[in-house]
Scaffold this motif. Structure first.
Motif, PDB file in Angstrom:
ATOM      1  N   GLY A   1      11.583  22.776  26.997  1.00  0.00           N
ATOM      2  CA  GLY A   1      12.000  24.150  26.738  1.00  0.00           C
ATOM      3  C   GLY A   1      11.045  25.170  27.319  1.00  0.00           C
ATOM      4  N   ARG A   2       9.755  24.932  27.128  1.00  0.00           N
ATOM      5  CA  ARG A   2       8.759  25.872  27.687  1.00  0.00           C
ATOM      6  C   ARG A   2       8.851  25.928  29.202  1.00  0.00           C
ATOM      7  NH1 ARG A   2       5.340  23.662  23.483  1.00  0.00           N
ATOM      8  NH2 ARG A   2       4.572  22.123  24.968  1.00  0.00           N
ATOM      9  N   MET A   3       9.013  24.774  29.818  1.00  0.00           N
ATOM     10  CA  MET A   3       9.082  24.706  31.280  1.00  0.00           C
ATOM     11  C   MET A   3      10.310  25.445  31.813  1.00  0.00           C
ATOM     12  SD  MET A   3       9.370  21.291  33.679  1.00  0.00           S
ATOM     13  CE  MET A   3      10.933  20.790  32.937  1.00  0.00           C
TER      14      MET A   3
ATOM     15  N   ILE B   1      -4.590  19.035  22.711  1.00  0.00           N
ATOM     16  CA  ILE B   1      -3.468  19.703  23.369  1.00  0.00           C
ATOM     17  C   ILE B   1      -2.557  18.682  24.048  1.00  0.00           C
ATOM     18  CG2 ILE B   1      -2.815  21.395  25.127  1.00  0.00           C
ATOM     19  CD1 ILE B   1      -5.598  22.634  24.764  1.00  0.00           C
ATOM     20  N   ASP B   2      -1.312  18.725  23.707  1.00  0.00           N
ATOM     21  CA  ASP B   2      -0.283  17.897  24.339  1.00  0.00           C
ATOM     22  C   ASP B   2      -0.719  16.441  24.534  1.00  0.00           C
ATOM     23  OD1 ASP B   2       2.174  17.296  25.474  1.00  0.00           O
ATOM     24  OD2 ASP B   2       1.548  17.874  27.487  1.00  0.00           O
ATOM     25  N   PRO B   3      -0.943  15.718  23.439  1.00  0.00           N
ATOM     26  CA  PRO B   3      -1.363  14.315  23.571  1.00  0.00           C
ATOM     27  C   PRO B   3      -0.289  13.432  24.191  1.00  0.00           C
ATOM     28  CG  PRO B   3      -0.837  14.843  21.284  1.00  0.00           C
ATOM     29  CD  PRO B   3      -0.846  16.139  22.025  1.00  0.00           C
TER      30      PRO B   3
ATOM     31  N   TYR C   1       3.830  26.243  31.656  1.00  0.00           N
ATOM     32  CA  TYR C   1       3.552  26.099  30.225  1.00  0.00           C
ATOM     33  C   TYR C   1       4.221  24.887  29.586  1.00  0.00           C
ATOM     34  CZ  TYR C   1       2.088  30.810  31.299  1.00  0.00           C
ATOM     35  OH  TYR C   1       1.480  31.884  31.889  1.00  0.00           O
ATOM     36  N   LEU C   2       4.554  23.909  30.395  1.00  0.00           N
ATOM     37  CA  LEU C   2       5.116  22.661  29.877  1.00  0.00           C
ATOM     38  C   LEU C   2       4.202  22.068  28.805  1.00  0.00           C
ATOM     39  CD1 LEU C   2       7.099  20.062  30.383  1.00  0.00           C
ATOM     40  CD2 LEU C   2       5.131  19.219  31.644  1.00  0.00           C
ATOM     41  N   ARG C   3       2.908  22.130  29.039  1.00  0.00           N
ATOM     42  CA  ARG C   3       1.945  21.482  28.149  1.00  0.00           C
ATOM     43  C   ARG C   3       1.393  22.433  27.100  1.00  0.00           C
ATOM     44  NH1 ARG C   3      -2.481  18.000  30.613  1.00  0.00           N
ATOM     45  NH2 ARG C   3      -2.442  17.346  28.423  1.00  0.00           N
ATOM     46  N   GLY C   4       2.076  23.542  26.883  1.00  0.00           N
ATOM     47  CA  GLY C   4       1.683  24.467  25.834  1.00  0.00           C
ATOM     48  C   GLY C   4       1.111  25.756  26.363  1.00  0.00           C
ATOM     49  N   ASN C   5       1.032  26.749  25.480  1.00  0.00           N
ATOM     50  CA  ASN C   5       0.556  28.072  25.861  1.00  0.00           C
ATOM     51  C   ASN C   5      -0.956  28.215  25.750  1.00  0.00           C
ATOM     52  OD1 ASN C   5       3.245  28.781  26.188  1.00  0.00           O
ATOM     53  ND2 ASN C   5       3.445  29.594  24.109  1.00  0.00           N
ATOM     54  N   LYS C   6      -1.613  27.243  25.120  1.00  0.00           N
ATOM     55  CA  LYS C   6      -3.049  27.356  24.831  1.00  0.00           C
ATOM     56  C   LYS C   6      -3.864  26.366  25.664  1.00  0.00           C
ATOM     57  CE  LYS C   6      -1.963  26.631  20.499  1.00  0.00           C
ATOM     58  NZ  LYS C   6      -0.537  26.896  20.433  1.00  0.00           N
ATOM     59  N   LYS C   7      -5.116  26.744  25.938  1.00  0.00           N
ATOM     60  CA  LYS C   7      -6.010  25.893  26.726  1.00  0.00           C
ATOM     61  C   LYS C   7      -7.082  25.209  25.890  1.00  0.00           C
ATOM     62  CE  LYS C   7      -5.717  28.297  31.191  1.00  0.00           C
ATOM     63  NZ  LYS C   7      -6.507  28.916  32.292  1.00  0.00           N
ATOM     64  N   ASP C   8      -7.438  25.824  24.759  1.00  0.00           N
ATOM     65  CA  ASP C   8      -8.621  25.369  24.031  1.00  0.00           C
ATOM     66  C   ASP C   8      -8.336  24.505  22.812  1.00  0.00           C
ATOM     67  OD1 ASP C   8     -10.168  26.891  25.824  1.00  0.00           O
ATOM     68  OD2 ASP C   8      -9.859  28.685  24.609  1.00  0.00           O
TER      69      ASP C   8
END
Length: 621
Positions: A277-279, A375-377, A71-78
C-alpha cells in the motif's frame, strides 16, 4: 570463538530447487502438486509451498530502504514506533476528559474522540481537552460530517489560546464524504467545498490529517484484502483528483490525507498489504506532484484497527487471540498508529477490563516483544516479498479497473463497490458455513458448555437507528459479522428451552470411532447441543439402549466406513425413530443406507450451518 570465520551450516551442501521438487514429488506419491500444496488465495493469486532466493530475482521491492521513497519499508528510518490509540465516545464531556487523562497514564499516546455535533462550542472543546497536553499526544476527532469545519475552527482557536506551537501538533479530523455513502447509503453536502474549507481551516496545523480514507469500513464489511487495498487507493486518488482540479496544490492535498485500514487475521498477507500500500500510494501521489514538491508528501499515513468482521459473541476470549495476531502483523508492517478493538465489542459496550486488555495487547508488543525497535523485519523474506508483489498487482489491477470506469465516486454512486464487497461478504459467510474459513470457538471447536446468558449481538443498524427503514441515496455495505449466522442458530437453541442431547454411539475400529466422535461432538456443539461421548460399545443394541437411557435426542453412529455396512442399518432399526439417527461420515455404502431409510450424514463436505439449521427445525419445533 569471536574470531571464528566459520559460516553457519557450512557442513551442509547446498540443495537446489530442483532437488527439493524431486523430493516433494516423491513424497506426494503421484498426487497433483498444484492441488495438494499450492494455496489459491481469495486475493486471486497462488502461493507456493516454499520459496527460494531465486524467487527474489527481478523484484524491485528488495531495492527499497526504510524512510525513503517509495516508502515500501516504512516512513521511518530510526525505529518502528507506532502510536497506541484508544477510542472515546463523548456522551458526557467531563467523564470523557477524566477517562482520557486516566488512560494517558496507562500507555495511550493517541486519543480518538467521537464528539456530538450539536454540543460543539468553545467551552465544550476546552472542557474536553482540559489538562491534556496537546503537543505530547496525538489527538483525533470525528463528528457529524456537516460540522467538521466548525470543529476544525474551534480546535485551532483553542490551540492558539493555549499558546501551542501549532506546527508541532499531531492529529486528525475524520472527514470522509465517500465513507458515509458506503456505510450509510447517504450522500449529503458538497465533497469538494467541505474538503477545501477543512484544508483551509487547518492550514495552521500542518501535521493534522483531515481528509480520510476509511478502508476499515470495507474490512469490517468482509472485503478481501486486495479489495480493501485496491479500493483504498482509488478512494484516495479520487480525493487527490477532485481537490487538485479544484485548485488545491497536490502537495497540500497529499499531506492532508490519512488512511484508516482494518487488519484481518491473514497474518502474512496483512504484512504484505501495508508494505504494498505504501509503495503504490507513493507512486500515485508522485504522479500529481509538481517539480520542486517534496517527495515526503507521498508518504502514506496509516492508522490500523483490528477487524470487527471476525469478532464472535460465543467463546469471546478467542477474540483476544485474533486481535493479537492482527496487531502483530500491523506492527511488523510499520503502521503509524493502531487501535486494538476490545474483545467484547460484538455484544456490549466495552468496559474498563476489556479496554485495559486491548491497550496491553499493544504494550506487550512494544515493551516485551520489542516490535518497535526493528524496521520492516519482513524485508528480504522470500515469502513476504513475493506476497507483497502479488498483492500489489491484484490491488493495482482493481485500482485501474475503477479508474477506467470513471473513478471511485462514480463506482460508489453506481453501487458497484458495494455490490462487489457485499458479494465477498456473502462468499465468506458461505466459507464459514462450510468450515473453509475457520472461526475458532464458533464453527470449529466450540465451548461445549458455554451459554450466552444475557449476551446478545450488537449488529450494525440503519442510519436512522432502525432496521431497513430509512431511505438511501445509494446502496450500502452489509456489516454482518462472519459468526452472525452461527450465533443466531446457537441462541435459538439456548432460548428454546429444549437443548437437544447428542449421544455418540461409538463402535468398531478404535481409531476411527474416536476420530468420528470428536468430529461429531464439535459439529453438533456448534448449534449449542449437549454432546455425550463414549468409550465404545460391544453391540449397536447396547449403544442404543444406553442412548435411550440417557434420554438422547440424537444418536450419532461413529465407526469406520467399512463397518457402517454392518452396523448402520441394525442401529437405525434398533433406535426405531425414538431419536434422530446420524451417521458420522460419507461411506461408500451411503446409497444403500439411504435406501434403508437413513437420512442424516455429517462429514467434512457438508454445509455445517445449513445442516444444523435443518436439525434445529426438526428438534426444536
Amino acid at each position: 570463538m569471536a574470531d571464528s570465520k566459520e559460516k553457519l551450516f557450512s557442513d551442509f551442501s547446498p540443495v537446489s530447487t530442483e532437488q527439493w521438487m524431486e523430493k516433494v514429488t516423491a513424497d506426494l506419491k503421484g498426487a497433483d502438486f498444484e492441488k495438494k500444496l499450492v494455496w489459491r488465495t481469495n486475493e486471486g493469486f497462488k502461493v507456493k509451498p516454499f520459496y527460494r532466493k531465486e524467487d527474489l530475482e527481478g523484484l524491485k521491492t528488495t531495492d527499497a530502504l526504510p524512510g525513503e521513497f517509495p516508502y515500501l519499508r516504512g516512513n521511518k528510518k530510526d525505529n518502528n514506533e507506532w502510536l497506541v490509540r484508544q477510542e472515546i465516545k463523548v456522551d458526557d464531556v467531563k467523564e470523557a476528559n477524566a477517562k482520557a487523562l486516566d488512560i494517558l497514564n496507562k500507555g495511550i499516546d493517541s486519543l480518538s474522540f467521537h464528539v456530538k455535533a450539536k454540543e460543539l462550542n468553545a467551552a465544550y472543546v476546552e472542557a474536553l481537552l482540559e489538562g491534556i497536553c496537546a503537543d505530547c499526544v496525538e489527538l483525533n476527532f470525528s463528528t457529524c460530517q456537516g460540522h467538521v469545519v466548525e470543529l476544525a475552527n474551534l480546535l485551532v482557536e483553542y490551540f492558539q489560546k493555549k499558546g501551542y506551537d501549532l506546527a508541532k501538533l499531531q492529529g486528525s479530523i475524520n472527514f470522509d464524504y465517500l465513507n458515509k455513502m458506503l456505510s450509510k447509503g447517504k450522500e449529503k453536502g458538497s465533497l469538494v467545498d467541505t474538503a477545501k474549507a477543512l484544508i483551509a481551516a487547518t492550514a495552521a496545523l500542518p501535521q493534522y490529517r483531515v481528509i480520510n480514507v476509511n478502508a476499515l469500513t470495507l474490512n469490517n464489511a468482509g472485503a478481501y484484502i486486495y479489495q480493501e487495498l485496491g479500493y483504498a487507493l482509488a478512494w484516495g486518488n479520487e480525493y487527490m483528483n477532485l481537490l487538485t482540479e479544484a485548485g488545491v496544490p497536490a502537495e497540500t492535498v497529499a499531506k492532508k490525507i490519512k488512511f484508516n485500514f482494518g487488519i484481518s487475521s491473514n497474518y502474512f498477507l496483512e504484512i504484505a498489504k501495508f508494505r504494498a500500500g505504501r509503495m503504490l500510494w507513493a507512486d500515485i501521489v508522485d504522479s500529481y506532484l509538481a517539480e520542486g514538491d517534496c517527495k515526503c508528501a507521498a508518504k502514506m499515513k496509516v492508522h490500523a484497527e483490528t477487524s470487527s468482521f471476525n469478532l464472535t459473541v460465543f467463546d469471546s476470549y478467542v477474540n483476544l487471540l485474533r486481535t493479537q495476531t492482527e496487531a502483530m502483523s500491523a506492527a511488523l508492517a510499520g503502521v503509524d498508529s493502531m487501535t486494538v478493538v476490545p474483545f467484547d465489542k460484538a455484544y456490549e459496550t466495552p468496559n474498563d477490563f476489556s479496554e485495559r486488555l486491548a491497550r496491553n495487547q499493544q504494550l506487550l508488543l512494544k515493551e516485551e516483544s520489542h516490535f518497535d525497535k526493528v524496521i520492516d523485519p519482513a524485508a528480504g523474506s522470500y515469502y513476504i516479498e513475493n506476497l507483497t508483489v502479488s498483492i500489489a498487482k491484484q490491488a493495482w489491477d482493481l485500482f485501474l479497473a475503477v479508474e477506467e470506469e470513471g473513478g471511485f465516486y462514480a463506482a460508489v454512486k453506481a453501487g458497484k463497490v458495494q455490490e462487489a464487497v457485499n458479494a465477498s461478504n456473502k462468499a465468506r459467510h458461505e466459507a464459514v458455513a462450510k468450515r473453509k474459513e475457520i472461526l475458532l470457538g464458533t464453527n470449529q471447536y466450540p465451548n461445549f458448555t458455554e451459554l450466552a446468558g444475557d449476551k446478545r449481538p450488537l449488529e450494525a443498524v440503519c442510519c436512522c437507528g432502525g432496521q431497513d427503514t430509512c431511505e438511501k441515496d445509494v446502496p450500502s455495505l452489509n456489516f454482518d459479522r462472519a459468526a452472525s449466522e452461527f450465533e443466531v442458530l446457537r441462541l435459538q437453541t439456548e432460548t428454546s428451552g429444549k437443548r437437544p442431547k447428542a449421544f455418540m454411539l461409538t463402535i468398531g475400529n478404535l481409531a476411527m470411532r474416536q476420530a468420528r466422535a470428536q468430529f461429531s461432538c464439535n459439529f453438533l456443539a456448534c448449534a449449542g447441543y449437549e454432546v455425550v461421548d463414549n468409550l465404545g460399545f460391544a453391540t449397536v443394541e447396547e449403544g442404543v439402549e444406553a442412548a435411550l437411557a440417557a434420554k438422547a435426542d440424537i444418536v450419532v453412529l461413529c465407526s469406520s466406513d467399512d463397518e457402517y455396512a454392518e452396523y448402520a442399518v441394525p442401529a437405525f432399526k434398533a433406535l426405531d425413530g425414538r431419536a434422530m439417527f446420524i451417521v458420522a461420515g460419507a461411506p461408500a455404502c451411503m446409497d444403500e443406507l439411504k435406501a434403508a431409510g437413513i437420512e442424516n450424514f455429517i462429514h467434512v463436505r457438508v454445509n455445517v450451518l445449513e445442516t444444523l439449521k435443518e436439525y434445529n427445525a426438526k428438534l426444536l419445533s
